[in-house]
Scaffold this active site. Structure first.
Site, short mmCIF file in Angstrom:
data_model
loop_
_atom_site.label_atom_id
_atom_site.label_comp_id
_atom_site.label_asym_id
_atom_site.label_seq_id
_atom_site.Cartn_x
_atom_site.Cartn_y
_atom_site.Cartn_z
N ASP A 581 0.77 -1.24 0.00
CA ASP A 581 0.00 0.00 0.00
C ASP A 581 0.81 1.30 0.00
OD1 ASP A 581 -1.73 -2.07 0.26
OD2 ASP A 581 -2.99 -1.16 1.77
N GLU A 814 -2.75 -8.03 13.19
CA GLU A 814 -2.37 -7.75 11.80
C GLU A 814 -0.91 -7.31 11.70
OE1 GLU A 814 -3.87 -4.82 8.14
OE2 GLU A 814 -4.46 -4.39 10.21
#
Length: 847
Positions: A581, A814
């Site tokens: 990202d 995460e």
């Protein structure tokens, strides 16, 4: 020629009428000659008309044929939504018969706290809701939510096929849900029978007054078929038939409720095609009853032709309920009660204990963890694989694919619908990412194939069957109304120009290496080869899509498409297609870019394809691409260094149009409605130029992860020094994603985008770097001891931090904080963070 003849004839006629001497001599000859001239003129005039008619006919025929062709072409779907023209992998015989039936029913609804469905588009669907308490008020629990304040939830055990046990910890109570299925001699329904046990108890044993708990168990038919309410659903006396029906797939079926506790039951029936708003329907029903009668219970009513029934089951804690489902009921058979009895009470307890023992035994066999790990660490390992398997879902629907509005004259939408497709896949996170992600899936399967390689082949096959005629696969799969309800609209549409790291090659290469090292028995090897035989044409098309659509200007260079070169709101335009990202790339996106990570992914893909062709003995038959030569080109160390190596930093970098002199500044802007507002916008104070992008981080280590660097090269020592430098990447919790010395370290990308891949610790990249450290520590070379020392310390840091966080928070996360090691991002991220288990067992792919 026709025109010249006409002019010649006309000249002769004109001359004959004006010459008197000629008219007076030879009258017979004059009449014959005139007649001949008239005949020739008429013939040539007719010829002209005939030619004109012929040309007109040809034009008409061409027009008609063209309309037919255009009409035919317009009826064909655009290429981007046209399936790849090859036999589907899921049609292989290995995925039919017993294999398919054994996976028919499962906990394939990862987005809810507990749910059951079949692997079919319009299934019977079961699920659980309950009333929790937050701030002294009731709240409905149904969909997994990051915002819910459950102390912990997740699967403690799950084998991916016929058993799972989960614990959900509320503020003041604990729910344990268990699922098991059987295929006994008396079960004639496809997929067999199954049962659910829900055990509800107080949290702790403080002797407080017993509180009531309200569970809501539901059954729905996605196809809209009418369900039949049981006659004793309200009068619960230890056993009740809740609902029954009939379906083509499983025949006549029934679902019952059994318990030894004193319980109160109520119900409500709905007729609706949607499940995603089911909890809203239940809450409205409860609220109406509370206003009318002051009671927190369902209305005991149903709409006409209800295809959904919700059953409220209330009781004082603790209590337990069993909900057996039996299918394929035949009128002449009287074994229904026997089957129900085997799926409830003591027989169910015995069956669950047996499945528990089998799970433990298989865990030990598959991962063979050494005695260095204590019971807490082993517990996290079991949680990792259980949640990976328990998070597998089945989805059906159509992706939305971006197409410019100008190319769709009859539509106002900017997308086309992909063909209806099914997807059986693991998911990264049940509360936040409960759907398929292409690049995540390769990492997931590194873990799953070691547990059940047939499940891996099934999942990879589903993904490859999503390939379109151009060789492209949508990177994010948002299939069905429930999945769509969880995703913001701006992230739904997929762009066919954008790829995603082809990590499926990672697991396929791992399976091939396992074949070569004889980890499979001959029959298992044959299954994998059969799969690769059919998959090879799709894998080839997938490779060629990358090799044509993502290539750079230089031979052997690639760049991720999809970066925004017009934005003024991002500090560094994101590269979503890379999977990383906001990892900083060239400040000004252009077609001059060269991305070192994509080059290494392409090397992996080419090398994997070469291995497949060798294994199948089809070096010259699968593709026009010479995969051996391509792999050698992309692993050419000198060429790699020319394109991406920076001697001053001793690191590999991207290349592009770049300046370091960018920052976000506040600027006053006038909006369309005339209001003045402040926005963070990018300000560039230096002119960008084509250069290497000096950002040390995960991307810099892709050549290291790819094992392209020779073991004796001084550049390898440079990589080891960068990895172990505490001022750059090293932390006591794992390697951070971007160097602490980077100009972008922990910088926000926009006003609303916190740093994501700009500092936090990610398990998938740490796993890949650890894999290479392990490799370089075992091969001959001057730096093997150094690699071994770094490997041991990094591995220990990663395991210790994940285990510590799990027991402090109840979750695997995460990402992990770059300074303190605390869990960040979404919780219950048992996608690639579950690779912690492979780190424990020291199982690494050969990349």
């Amino acid at each position: 020629m026709t025109g010249a003849s006409r002019r010649s004839a006309h000249g002769r006629i004109k001359t004959s009428t004006s010459g008197g001497d000629l008219l007076r001599s030879s009258p017979s000859i004059r009449r014959g000659k005139g007649k001949e001239l008239v005949s020739i003129g008429a013939f040539k005039s007719n010829l002209k008309i005939l030619v004109v008619l012929m040309l007109l006919g040809i034009a008409i025929i061409y027009f008609v044929i063209n309309r037919i062709v255009v009409s035919h072409e317009s009826q064909k779907p655009p290429r981007v939504i046209t399936p790849f023209p090859a036999p589907k992998l899921m049609d292989l015989s290995m995925f039919q018969g017993e294999h398919k039936e054994s996976l028919y029913w499962g906990t394939y609804r990862p987005h809810v706290y507990f749910g059951v469905r079949a692997r079919t588009p319009e299934s019977l669907v079961a699920g659980l809701m309950w009333l929790g308490v937050k701030d002294d008020m009731y709240v409905m629990r149904h969909f997994c939510e990051n915002s819910d304040d459950l102390s912990s939830f997740g699967w403690r055990e799950h084998n991916g096929r016929d058993f799972g046990s989960q614990e959900l910890v509320e503020n003041d109570m604990i729910l344990e849900t268990s699922f098991v299925k059987t295929k006994g001699d008396g079960s004639f329904g496809y997929g067999g029978d199954w049962s659910v046990r829900i055990d509800v108890k107080n949290k702790g044993s403080n002797g407080d007054a017993k509180r009531s708990a309200h569970l809501f168990f539901y059954l729905a038919d996605e196809g809209g078929s009418v369900l039949n309410l049981g006659q004793d659903a309200l009068d619960f006396q230890g056993s009740s038939l809740l609902v029954s029906g009939s379906r083509e797939d499983v025949g006549n079926w029934q679902i019952h409720l059994r318990s030894e506790n004193q319980l109160e039951t109520h119900y409500s029936g709905f007729k609706t095609p949607h499940l995603y708003n089911l909890s809203d329907l239940v809450q409205r029903n409860l609220a109406l009853q509370a206003r009318k009668f002051g009671r927190l219970q369902l209305s005991d009513t149903s709409e006409d032709s209800s295809n959904i029934y919700i059953f409220q089951i209330s009781g004082k804690l603790p209590f337990a309920i069993d909900i057996p489902f039996v299918s394929g009921i035949r009128e002449e058979s009287s074994n229904v009660e026997k089957r129900l009895t085997s799926l409830a009470g003591l027989p169910l307890s015995d069956l669950l204990r047996k499945k528990h023992r089998e799970f433990d035994a298989k865990f030990t066999k598959c991962f063979n963890l050494s005695e260095e790990h204590d019971s807490k660490t082993m517990g996290v390992g079991k949680t990792a694989i259980a949640n990976m398997l328990g998070g597998i879902g089945y989805f059906y629907g159509q992706s939305k694919i971006y197409v410019p509005k100008s190319s769709q004259s009859e539509s106002r939408d900017n997308f086309l619908l992909y063909w209806p497709a099914e997807l059986y896949t693991a998911v990264p996170s049940r509360p936040f990412f409960p759907r398929g992600f292409l690049w995540d899936e390769g990492f997931h399967q590194l873990l799953i194939w070691r547990w059940d390689f047939r499940m891996t082949l099934d999942i990879v096959g589903h993904w490859l069957d999503l390939l379109n005629i151009d060789g492209w696969i949508p990177r994010e799969q948002i299939l069905g109304a429930e999945a769509l309800s969880k995703v913001p609209e701006e992230f739904v549409v997929q762009y066919p120009s954008n790829g995603n790291p082809p990590t499926l090659f990672l697991v396929i290469r791992d399976l091939i290496d396992a074949i070569k090292t004889e980890k499979f028995i001959p029959s298992e090897k044959d299954e994998i080869l059969s799969f690769l035989e059919r998959a090879s044409v799709r894998l080839d098309a997938w490779f060629q899509w990358f090799n044509t659509s993502q290539t750079g200007k230089e031979r052997g260079s690639y760049f991720w498409h999809g970066r925004d070169n017009t934005t003024t709101r991002e500090l560094n335009p994101k590269t979503l297609s890379s999977g990383l990202d906001d990892y900083p790339r060239a400040s000004h996106p252009s077609e001059d870019e060269r991305h070192v990570d994509l080059r290494c992914w392409m090397y992996l893909a080419a090398d994997c394809m070469h291995s497949i062709t060798e294994l199948l003995g089809k070096e010259d038959k699968i593709s026009k691409v010479d995969y051996d030569s391509t792999a050698k080109l992309l692993s050419n160390f000198d060429l790699l260094n020319q394109m991406h190596y920076d001697k001053d930093h001793g690191a590999y970098f991207d290349f592009g149009n770049h300046t370091e002199k960018v920052k976000l500044v506040w600027k006053e802007v006038i909006s369309e409605n005339g209001h003045l507002s402040r926005q963070l916008v990018r300000k560039t104070s230096g002119k960008p130029k084509l250069r290497l992008v000096p950002q040390v981080g995960y991307v810099s280590f892709f050549p290291f992860m790819s094992k392209i660097i020779p073991a004796a090269s001084p550049i390898l020592e440079k990589q080891l020094d960068l990895i172990s430098n505490r001022s750059i990447l090293w932390s006591n919790y794992g390697l951070v994603s971007l160097a602490k010395t980077s100009s972008m370290y922990m910088k926000r990308n926009t006003e609303h985008d916190a740093p994501y891949w700009r500092g936090p610790i990610w398990m998938n990249m740490n796993y890949m770097i650890l894999s290479s450290l392990h490799h370089y520590s075992t091969v001959d070379g001057p730096y093997s001891e150094k690699a071994r020392a770094i490997y041991k310390e990094l591995r220990s840091n990663l395991i210790r931090n994940v285990v510590r966080n799990y027991y402090e928070t109840g979750y695997i996360w995460e990402q992990y904080d770059q300074d303190k090691g605390t869990g960040k991002g979404t919780r219950l991220f048992t996608g690639w963070s579950a690779l912690t288990l492979l780190i424990m067992s020291e199982e690494y792919p050969i990349f």
